[in-house]
Design an enzyme around this catalytic site. Sequence first.
Site, PDB file in Angstrom:
ATOM      1  N   ARG A  89      36.376  94.720  36.433  1.00 24.73           N
ATOM      2  CA  ARG A  89      36.937  95.943  35.837  1.00 24.73           C
ATOM      3  C   ARG A  89      36.899  97.167  36.753  1.00 24.73           C
ATOM      4  O   ARG A  89      37.294  98.246  36.326  1.00 24.73           O
ATOM      5  CB  ARG A  89      36.238  96.288  34.513  1.00 24.73           C
ATOM      6  CG  ARG A  89      36.390  95.239  33.435  1.00 24.73           C
ATOM      7  CD  ARG A  89      36.372  95.855  32.062  1.00 24.73           C
ATOM      8  NE  ARG A  89      35.076  96.387  31.708  1.00 24.73           N
ATOM      9  CZ  ARG A  89      34.843  97.091  30.595  1.00 24.73           C
ATOM     10  NH1 ARG A  89      35.825  97.372  29.773  1.00 24.73           N
ATOM     11  NH2 ARG A  89      33.624  97.517  30.322  1.00 24.73           N
ATOM     12  N   ASP A  90      36.415  97.049  37.994  1.00 27.77           N
ATOM     13  CA  ASP A  90      36.391  98.231  38.868  1.00 27.77           C
ATOM     14  C   ASP A  90      36.572  97.822  40.326  1.00 27.77           C
ATOM     15  O   ASP A  90      35.848  98.283  41.206  1.00 27.77           O
ATOM     16  CB  ASP A  90      35.080  98.999  38.682  1.00 27.77           C
ATOM     17  CG  ASP A  90      35.196 100.464  39.095  1.00 27.77           C
ATOM     18  OD1 ASP A  90      36.335 100.958  39.232  1.00 27.77           O
ATOM     19  OD2 ASP A  90      34.157 101.111  39.285  1.00 27.77           O
ATOM     20  N   VAL A  91      37.577  96.982  40.587  1.00 30.78           N
ATOM     21  CA  VAL A  91      37.878  96.567  41.955  1.00 30.78           C
ATOM     22  C   VAL A  91      38.622  97.706  42.647  1.00 30.78           C
ATOM     23  O   VAL A  91      39.690  98.124  42.203  1.00 30.78           O
ATOM     24  CB  VAL A  91      38.734  95.286  41.969  1.00 30.78           C
ATOM     25  CG1 VAL A  91      39.120  94.911  43.399  1.00 30.78           C
ATOM     26  CG2 VAL A  91      37.977  94.133  41.298  1.00 30.78           C
ATOM     27  N   THR A 119      38.479 103.024  37.124  1.00 28.77           N
ATOM     28  CA  THR A 119      38.820 104.106  38.038  1.00 28.77           C
ATOM     29  C   THR A 119      40.310 104.402  37.960  1.00 28.77           C
ATOM     30  O   THR A 119      41.124 103.499  38.168  1.00 28.77           O
ATOM     31  CB  THR A 119      38.443 103.726  39.485  1.00 28.77           C
ATOM     32  OG1 THR A 119      37.038 103.480  39.546  1.00 28.77           O
ATOM     33  CG2 THR A 119      38.792 104.854  40.438  1.00 28.77           C
TER      34      THR A 119
END
Length: 381
Positions: free
Chosen positions: A126-128, A170
């Site tokens: 969920r935050d690559v 992000t």
Amino acid sequence: MGEVFAGRYELVDPIGRGGAGAVWRAWDHRRRRYVAAKVLQQSDAHTLLRFVREQALRIDHPHVLAPASWAADDDKVLFTMDLVAGGSLAHVVGDHGPLPPRFVCTLLDQLLSGLATVHAEGVVHRDVKPANLLMEVTGTGRPHLRLSDFGISMRKGEPRLTETNYVVGTPGYLAPEQLLGAEPDFTADLFAVGLVGLHLLQGRKPDSQALVEHFLTHGTPGAPEGVPEPLWQVLTGLLQPDPRARFRTATGARTALNAAVEMLPAQGPAEEPVQIVDRLGPLPPGFGPEGPGMTEGPGAPEVPTGFGPPLPGPSETGSFHLPPPAAYPPPYAPTAPAPTVPTVPPPAPVRRPGPPPKVAVPVLLLALVSLAVGFWALGRI
């Protein structure tokens, strides 16, 4: 010397900052090595639940940087992981600008390899993004990427810790369905991989919203400048606005990427090599390569030079890795003991009963209690 946490981890110097707390270089007195320690600054139930989730993740893969151990001390908790000294891909792009296509393909292949293992465990990252992709110090050799920061990851089917209409991630790296509140899925991570690839090839953060709008109104755009057509075909398979039209698995995307590499032109002789340097800087006074020790005064060995600049201000990255011990001089020699001077021992002091010792708050137990409260409140989330 630094603060010793839970009788084991000696905090050396801060090397980054995340949303939940600071990241420190720390000396592990039990394992006799430097580690990265994320120290939570808040003790509310919501933060502790995320801590329980992140530290519980155990994935052994060369391109994944997962927590290795944890400790609790009074009202603080920390967990540790390997130290990675090359900074993040955000630093690399900041230093070099657009990266060569074959270099980018190597990085994307490593990222997809790590994600395949993460997804096989049922976990959605969920935050690559470039700031969460850390680099080992490899100089101009083959790069080595590690996917880090699982602070907002979750297993498919787990209850959310946020309201349904609250977007986690992000901005600029979120898949369209995430913005609409869809349940986290593996294909959302793959969409972010496509954006990371564009970022590395163009040297700047892509405008994901404009890209999605172009897909929806005009179809697949042509390859941007500096992006070879075979590689662009892979990226468009990752960047489809409709998750059903994307690559379904990281392994499938990796297979297509390897086929595209075969059609790329060879690296030109004038192409400047990308160098991944040490970004941590020297250890502070009182610490040496073998841990806390003599670093000043007559007879003390010099601290190795040639380090890159320290991290520029607070960082979103998770942790860093020191170069292998062979790169350092031999362990510091201990100082010679002072000569013993005979003295008359003073009379033994009279012991008086004092207050009972302070008992550390079992923070993780509180976290589990908070977890039960969180499940009770799920009906309102």
